[in-house]
Design a protein around this motif. Structure first.
Motif, mmCIF file in Angstrom:
data_model
loop_
_atom_site.group_PDB
_atom_site.id
_atom_site.type_symbol
_atom_site.label_atom_id
_atom_site.label_comp_id
_atom_site.label_asym_id
_atom_site.label_seq_id
_atom_site.Cartn_x
_atom_site.Cartn_y
_atom_site.Cartn_z
ATOM 1 N N GLY A 43 -26.792 -142.200 53.203
ATOM 2 C CA GLY A 43 -27.979 -142.527 53.979
ATOM 3 C C GLY A 43 -27.898 -142.168 55.442
ATOM 4 N N GLY A 44 -26.923 -141.326 55.823
ATOM 5 C CA GLY A 44 -26.788 -140.921 57.218
ATOM 6 C C GLY A 44 -25.912 -141.835 58.042
ATOM 7 N N GLY A 45 -25.448 -142.954 57.473
ATOM 8 C CA GLY A 45 -24.603 -143.875 58.230
ATOM 9 C C GLY A 45 -23.161 -143.430 58.337
ATOM 10 N N VAL A 46 -22.742 -142.539 57.444
ATOM 11 C CA VAL A 46 -21.373 -142.025 57.444
ATOM 12 C C VAL A 46 -21.416 -140.511 57.563
ATOM 13 C CG1 VAL A 46 -19.214 -141.836 56.151
ATOM 14 C CG2 VAL A 46 -20.555 -143.949 56.052
ATOM 15 N N THR A 47 -20.549 -139.956 58.406
ATOM 16 C CA THR A 47 -20.487 -138.511 58.601
ATOM 17 C C THR A 47 -19.068 -138.030 58.327
ATOM 18 O OG1 THR A 47 -22.209 -138.591 60.308
ATOM 19 C CG2 THR A 47 -20.823 -136.624 60.233
ATOM 20 N N GLY A 48 -18.950 -137.021 57.473
ATOM 21 C CA GLY A 48 -17.661 -136.386 57.235
ATOM 22 C C GLY A 48 -17.421 -135.301 58.270
ATOM 23 N N LEU A 49 -16.195 -135.226 58.786
ATOM 24 C CA LEU A 49 -15.850 -134.292 59.848
ATOM 25 C C LEU A 49 -14.741 -133.360 59.379
ATOM 26 C CD1 LEU A 49 -15.602 -136.930 62.730
ATOM 27 C CD2 LEU A 49 -17.606 -135.557 62.131
ATOM 28 N N LEU A 50 -14.889 -132.078 59.685
ATOM 29 C CA LEU A 50 -13.875 -131.087 59.343
ATOM 30 C C LEU A 50 -13.868 -130.044 60.446
ATOM 31 C CD1 LEU A 50 -11.849 -130.108 57.152
ATOM 32 C CD2 LEU A 50 -13.715 -128.718 56.224
ATOM 33 N N HIS A 51 -12.708 -129.830 61.091
ATOM 34 C CA HIS A 51 -12.691 -128.890 62.205
ATOM 35 C C HIS A 51 -11.451 -128.009 62.194
ATOM 36 C CE1 HIS A 51 -9.897 -131.708 64.248
ATOM 37 N NE2 HIS A 51 -9.509 -130.634 64.921
ATOM 38 N N GLY A 52 -11.573 -126.884 62.888
ATOM 39 C CA GLY A 52 -10.460 -125.957 63.054
ATOM 40 C C GLY A 52 -10.546 -125.307 64.421
ATOM 41 N N GLU A 53 -9.384 -124.951 64.979
ATOM 42 C CA GLU A 53 -9.324 -124.348 66.300
ATOM 43 C C GLU A 53 -8.210 -123.308 66.362
ATOM 44 O OE1 GLU A 53 -10.427 -127.655 69.628
ATOM 45 O OE2 GLU A 53 -8.507 -127.939 68.602
ATOM 46 N N ILE A 54 -8.423 -122.291 67.200
ATOM 47 C CA ILE A 54 -7.344 -121.422 67.618
ATOM 48 C C ILE A 54 -7.047 -121.747 69.074
ATOM 49 C CG2 ILE A 54 -7.858 -119.593 65.972
ATOM 50 C CD1 ILE A 54 -9.269 -118.080 68.251
ATOM 51 N N LEU A 55 -5.780 -121.572 69.472
ATOM 52 C CA LEU A 55 -5.347 -121.936 70.822
ATOM 53 C C LEU A 55 -4.759 -120.708 71.518
ATOM 54 C CD1 LEU A 55 -5.501 -124.654 69.187
ATOM 55 C CD2 LEU A 55 -3.630 -125.467 70.595
ATOM 56 N N PRO A 56 -5.595 -119.750 71.903
ATOM 57 C CA PRO A 56 -5.073 -118.543 72.549
ATOM 58 C C PRO A 56 -4.535 -118.856 73.944
ATOM 59 C CG PRO A 56 -7.460 -118.577 72.667
ATOM 60 C CD PRO A 56 -7.061 -119.739 71.798
ATOM 61 N N GLY A 57 -3.515 -118.136 74.329
ATOM 62 C CA GLY A 57 -2.971 -118.327 75.663
ATOM 63 C C GLY A 57 -2.209 -119.618 75.843
ATOM 64 N N ALA A 58 -1.782 -120.273 74.733
ATOM 65 C CA ALA A 58 -1.001 -121.503 74.858
ATOM 66 C C ALA A 58 0.283 -121.215 75.644
ATOM 67 C CB ALA A 58 -0.662 -122.051 73.479
ATOM 68 N N LYS A 59 0.663 -122.139 76.492
ATOM 69 C CA LYS A 59 1.828 -121.955 77.358
ATOM 70 C C LYS A 59 2.658 -123.225 77.367
ATOM 71 C CE LYS A 59 3.105 -120.473 82.034
ATOM 72 N NZ LYS A 59 2.588 -120.081 83.372
ATOM 73 N N VAL A 60 3.994 -123.061 77.259
ATOM 74 C CA VAL A 60 4.924 -124.182 77.239
ATOM 75 C C VAL A 60 6.000 -123.922 78.290
ATOM 76 C CG1 VAL A 60 6.475 -125.583 75.850
ATOM 77 C CG2 VAL A 60 4.523 -124.443 74.762
ATOM 78 N N SER A 61 6.187 -124.824 79.216
ATOM 79 C CA SER A 61 7.187 -124.616 80.255
ATOM 80 C C SER A 61 8.590 -124.581 79.651
ATOM 81 C CB SER A 61 7.103 -125.722 81.312
ATOM 82 O OG SER A 61 7.352 -126.993 80.740
ATOM 83 N N GLY A 62 9.385 -123.610 80.090
ATOM 84 C CA GLY A 62 10.752 -123.480 79.610
ATOM 85 C C GLY A 62 10.909 -122.729 78.313
ATOM 86 N N LEU A 63 9.800 -122.286 77.690
ATOM 87 C CA LEU A 63 9.854 -121.564 76.429
ATOM 88 C C LEU A 63 8.979 -120.315 76.503
ATOM 89 C CD1 LEU A 63 9.470 -124.490 73.850
ATOM 90 C CD2 LEU A 63 11.601 -123.321 74.485
ATOM 91 N N GLU A 64 9.241 -119.377 75.594
ATOM 92 C CA GLU A 64 8.345 -118.237 75.439
ATOM 93 C C GLU A 64 6.971 -118.733 74.983
ATOM 94 O OE1 GLU A 64 8.875 -114.993 75.924
ATOM 95 O OE2 GLU A 64 10.976 -115.176 76.522
#
Length: 226
Positions: A144-165
Protein backbone atom coordinates in the motif's frame (compact mmCIF):
# COMPACT_ATOMS: atom_id res chain seq x y z
CA UNK A 1 45.40 22.46 -2.55
CA UNK A 2 46.93 20.03 -5.05
CA UNK A 3 45.56 19.47 -8.55
CA UNK A 4 44.09 16.04 -7.72
CA UNK A 5 41.77 17.20 -4.87
CA UNK A 6 40.74 20.23 -6.94
CA UNK A 7 39.86 17.92 -9.82
CA UNK A 8 37.76 15.63 -7.56
CA UNK A 9 35.89 18.57 -6.02
CA UNK A 10 35.34 20.09 -9.45
CA UNK A 11 33.78 16.89 -10.77
CA UNK A 12 31.39 16.64 -7.83
CA UNK A 13 30.37 20.31 -8.11
CA UNK A 14 29.86 19.88 -11.84
CA UNK A 15 27.65 16.83 -11.34
CA UNK A 16 25.60 18.61 -8.66
CA UNK A 17 25.20 21.64 -10.93
CA UNK A 18 23.80 19.43 -13.71
CA UNK A 19 21.31 17.82 -11.29
CA UNK A 20 20.20 21.26 -10.06
CA UNK A 21 19.70 22.49 -13.62
CA UNK A 22 17.66 19.42 -14.62
CA UNK A 23 15.46 19.71 -11.52
CA UNK A 24 15.03 23.50 -11.73
CA UNK A 25 11.28 23.48 -12.58
CA UNK A 26 10.47 21.63 -9.33
CA UNK A 27 12.54 23.67 -6.88
CA UNK A 28 9.58 25.55 -5.43
CA UNK A 29 8.44 22.57 -3.33
CA UNK A 30 10.74 22.04 -0.34
CA UNK A 31 10.98 19.35 2.31
CA UNK A 32 13.41 18.27 4.98
CA UNK A 33 14.17 15.04 6.80
CA UNK A 34 16.51 14.20 9.68
CA UNK A 35 17.53 10.74 10.87
CA UNK A 36 19.53 9.21 13.68
CA UNK A 37 21.38 6.00 12.89
CA UNK A 38 23.10 3.07 14.56
CA UNK A 39 25.37 0.83 12.48
CA UNK A 40 27.06 -2.51 13.15
CA UNK A 41 30.27 -2.60 11.11
CA UNK A 42 32.72 -5.31 10.06
CA UNK A 43 36.03 -4.40 8.39
CA UNK A 44 38.14 -7.08 6.66
CA UNK A 45 41.60 -6.61 5.17
CA UNK A 46 43.37 -9.25 3.08
CA UNK A 47 46.99 -8.33 2.30
CA UNK A 48 48.81 -11.62 1.79
CA UNK A 49 49.29 -12.40 5.50
CA UNK A 50 45.88 -13.78 6.33
CA UNK A 51 42.74 -11.75 7.01
CA UNK A 52 42.69 -8.86 9.45
CA UNK A 53 39.21 -8.50 10.91
CA UNK A 54 37.69 -5.90 13.21
CA UNK A 55 34.15 -4.93 14.13
CA UNK A 56 32.20 -2.43 16.16
CA UNK A 57 29.43 0.15 16.12
CA UNK A 58 29.05 3.62 14.65
CA UNK A 59 26.46 6.20 15.66
CA UNK A 60 25.56 9.29 13.70
CA UNK A 61 22.90 11.00 11.69
CA UNK A 62 21.91 12.33 8.31
CA UNK A 63 19.75 15.03 6.84
CA UNK A 64 18.11 15.38 3.44
CA UNK A 65 16.81 18.50 1.70
CA UNK A 66 14.08 17.80 -0.87
CA UNK A 67 13.99 20.37 -3.68
CA UNK A 68 10.71 19.78 -5.42
CA UNK A 69 9.69 16.28 -6.42
CA UNK A 70 12.91 15.27 -8.15
CA UNK A 71 16.03 16.52 -6.37
CA UNK A 72 17.47 15.45 -3.01
CA UNK A 73 20.66 16.64 -1.28
CA UNK A 74 21.84 14.43 1.61
CA UNK A 75 24.60 14.87 4.17
CA UNK A 76 25.71 12.17 6.59
CA UNK A 77 28.24 11.72 9.38
CA UNK A 78 29.03 8.95 11.89
CA UNK A 79 31.77 7.88 14.28
CA UNK A 80 32.67 4.96 16.51
CA UNK A 81 35.29 2.35 17.39
CA UNK A 82 36.26 -0.93 15.73
CA UNK A 83 37.73 -3.63 17.99
CA UNK A 84 40.26 -6.16 16.69
CA UNK A 85 38.78 -9.62 16.07
CA UNK A 86 42.00 -11.22 14.80
CA UNK A 87 45.59 -11.35 16.03
CA UNK A 88 46.89 -9.15 13.19
CA UNK A 89 44.25 -6.41 13.56
CA UNK A 90 44.34 -3.41 15.92
CA UNK A 91 41.64 -1.35 17.62
CA UNK A 92 40.81 1.83 15.69
CA UNK A 93 38.53 4.83 15.87
CA UNK A 94 36.46 5.54 12.77
CA UNK A 95 34.89 8.78 11.56
CA UNK A 96 33.12 9.35 8.25
CA UNK A 97 31.12 11.96 6.37
CA UNK A 98 29.53 12.26 2.94
CA UNK A 99 27.45 14.53 0.73
CA UNK A 100 25.26 13.33 -2.14
CA UNK A 101 22.87 14.84 -4.67
CA UNK A 102 20.19 12.56 -6.14
CA UNK A 103 17.87 13.06 -9.11
CA UNK A 104 14.66 11.02 -9.39
CA UNK A 105 14.44 10.30 -13.10
CA UNK A 106 11.22 8.34 -12.49
CA UNK A 107 9.45 7.68 -9.15
CA UNK A 108 11.30 4.38 -8.66
CA UNK A 109 14.85 5.30 -9.80
CA UNK A 110 17.26 7.89 -8.37
CA UNK A 111 20.66 8.65 -9.93
CA UNK A 112 23.21 10.25 -7.65
CA UNK A 113 26.68 11.79 -7.41
CA UNK A 114 28.60 12.54 -4.24
CA UNK A 115 31.81 12.59 -2.22
CA UNK A 116 32.78 10.67 0.92
CA UNK A 117 35.63 10.84 3.44
CA UNK A 118 36.55 8.35 6.15
CA UNK A 119 39.40 8.03 8.65
CA UNK A 120 40.76 5.09 10.64
CA UNK A 121 42.98 6.12 13.54
CA UNK A 122 44.75 4.84 16.65
CA UNK A 123 47.38 6.30 18.97
CA UNK A 124 50.12 5.87 16.36
CA UNK A 125 48.63 6.81 13.00
CA UNK A 126 45.65 8.02 11.02
CA UNK A 127 44.62 6.70 7.60
CA UNK A 128 42.34 8.80 5.39
CA UNK A 129 40.01 7.53 2.66
CA UNK A 130 38.31 9.77 0.09
CA UNK A 131 36.22 8.90 -2.95
CA UNK A 132 33.85 10.25 -5.55
CA UNK A 133 30.65 8.23 -5.70
CA UNK A 134 28.37 7.76 -8.72
CA UNK A 135 25.44 5.37 -8.82
CA UNK A 136 21.75 4.77 -8.59
CA UNK A 137 19.05 3.49 -6.27
CA UNK A 138 15.90 1.55 -7.13
CA UNK A 139 12.96 2.34 -4.83
CA UNK A 140 10.01 -0.02 -5.14
CA UNK A 141 6.92 0.73 -3.05
CA UNK A 142 4.63 -2.07 -1.86
CA UNK A 143 2.20 -2.93 0.98
CA UNK A 144 0.00 0.00 0.00
CA UNK A 145 2.96 2.36 -0.35
CA UNK A 146 3.87 2.25 3.35
CA UNK A 147 6.95 0.11 2.75
CA UNK A 148 9.64 0.77 0.15
CA UNK A 149 12.28 -1.71 -0.97
CA UNK A 150 15.70 -0.18 -1.64
CA UNK A 151 18.47 -1.50 -3.89
CA UNK A 152 21.53 0.53 -4.85
CA UNK A 153 24.94 0.31 -6.47
CA UNK A 154 27.86 2.70 -6.84
CA UNK A 155 31.25 3.01 -8.47
CA UNK A 156 33.94 4.96 -6.60
CA UNK A 157 36.32 6.40 -9.21
CA UNK A 158 39.37 8.23 -7.98
CA UNK A 159 39.27 6.59 -4.53
CA UNK A 160 42.37 7.54 -2.54
CA UNK A 161 43.86 6.02 0.63
CA UNK A 162 46.72 7.68 2.48
CA UNK A 163 49.82 5.50 2.68
CA UNK A 164 48.63 3.09 -0.03
CA UNK A 165 48.45 2.91 -3.80
CA UNK A 166 45.13 4.04 -5.26
CA UNK A 167 42.62 1.17 -5.49
CA UNK A 168 42.44 -0.33 -8.96
CA UNK A 169 38.73 -1.00 -8.41
CA UNK A 170 36.24 0.25 -5.84
CA UNK A 171 32.48 -0.22 -5.66
CA UNK A 172 29.58 -0.31 -3.22
CA UNK A 173 26.19 -2.01 -3.14
CA UNK A 174 23.34 -2.43 -0.71
CA UNK A 175 19.71 -3.24 -0.05
CA UNK A 176 17.13 -2.28 2.55
CA UNK A 177 13.57 -1.58 3.59
CA UNK A 178 11.98 1.73 4.59
CA UNK A 179 8.72 1.95 6.51
CA UNK A 180 6.77 5.22 6.72
CA UNK A 181 3.73 6.35 8.64
CA UNK A 182 2.95 10.05 8.61
CA UNK A 183 6.18 12.01 9.21
CA UNK A 184 7.92 9.03 10.86
CA UNK A 185 10.34 6.89 8.82
CA UNK A 186 12.18 3.73 9.94
CA UNK A 187 14.87 2.14 7.76
CA UNK A 188 16.91 -1.06 7.94
CA UNK A 189 19.64 -1.52 5.35
CA UNK A 190 22.78 -3.50 4.57
CA UNK A 191 25.69 -1.94 2.67
CA UNK A 192 28.95 -3.36 1.36
CA UNK A 193 32.04 -1.51 0.12
CA UNK A 194 34.92 -3.27 -1.64
CA UNK A 195 38.36 -1.92 -2.54
CA UNK A 196 40.88 -3.91 -4.62
CA UNK A 197 44.45 -2.60 -4.73
CA UNK A 198 47.25 -3.21 -7.27
CA UNK A 199 49.57 -6.14 -6.64
CA UNK A 200 52.73 -5.08 -4.79
CA UNK A 201 55.68 -7.51 -4.33
CA UNK A 202 53.45 -10.39 -5.34
CA UNK A 203 50.72 -9.62 -2.81
CA UNK A 204 47.34 -8.14 -3.62
CA UNK A 205 45.50 -6.09 -1.02
CA UNK A 206 41.71 -6.07 -0.71
CA UNK A 207 39.56 -4.30 1.89
CA UNK A 208 35.88 -4.81 2.57
CA UNK A 209 33.51 -2.88 4.80
CA UNK A 210 30.07 -4.34 5.58
CA UNK A 211 27.52 -2.26 7.46
CA UNK A 212 24.09 -3.11 8.90
CA UNK A 213 22.26 0.14 9.73
CA UNK A 214 19.02 1.00 11.53
CA UNK A 215 17.67 4.55 11.10
CA UNK A 216 14.76 6.45 12.59
CA UNK A 217 13.75 9.94 11.62
CA UNK A 218 11.15 12.54 10.71
CA UNK A 219 10.25 14.21 7.44
CA UNK A 220 8.88 17.77 7.37
CA UNK A 221 7.22 19.27 4.33
CA UNK A 222 5.55 17.48 1.44
CA UNK A 223 7.03 16.24 -1.76
CA UNK A 224 5.17 15.63 -4.98
CA UNK A 225 5.49 12.61 -7.25
CA UNK A 226 7.60 13.26 -10.38
Amino acid sequence: MSAAPRSCIGRVLGSVAVLLWVAAPARAQLGLSAQGRYSVVEHRVKAGLGVEQSSGALTGGSGTLFLGARLEVTIHSAAGTLTADSATAVDRDVAEASVRASLLTVPWLALHAGFSARSFSNQLARQRWTALRFGGEVRMAFVGGGVTGLLHGEILPGAKVSGLERPSRAFAAGAGLEWRTGPLALTLRYDLERYDFPTVLGAQRAEQLSVLTAEAGLRLGRRNTP
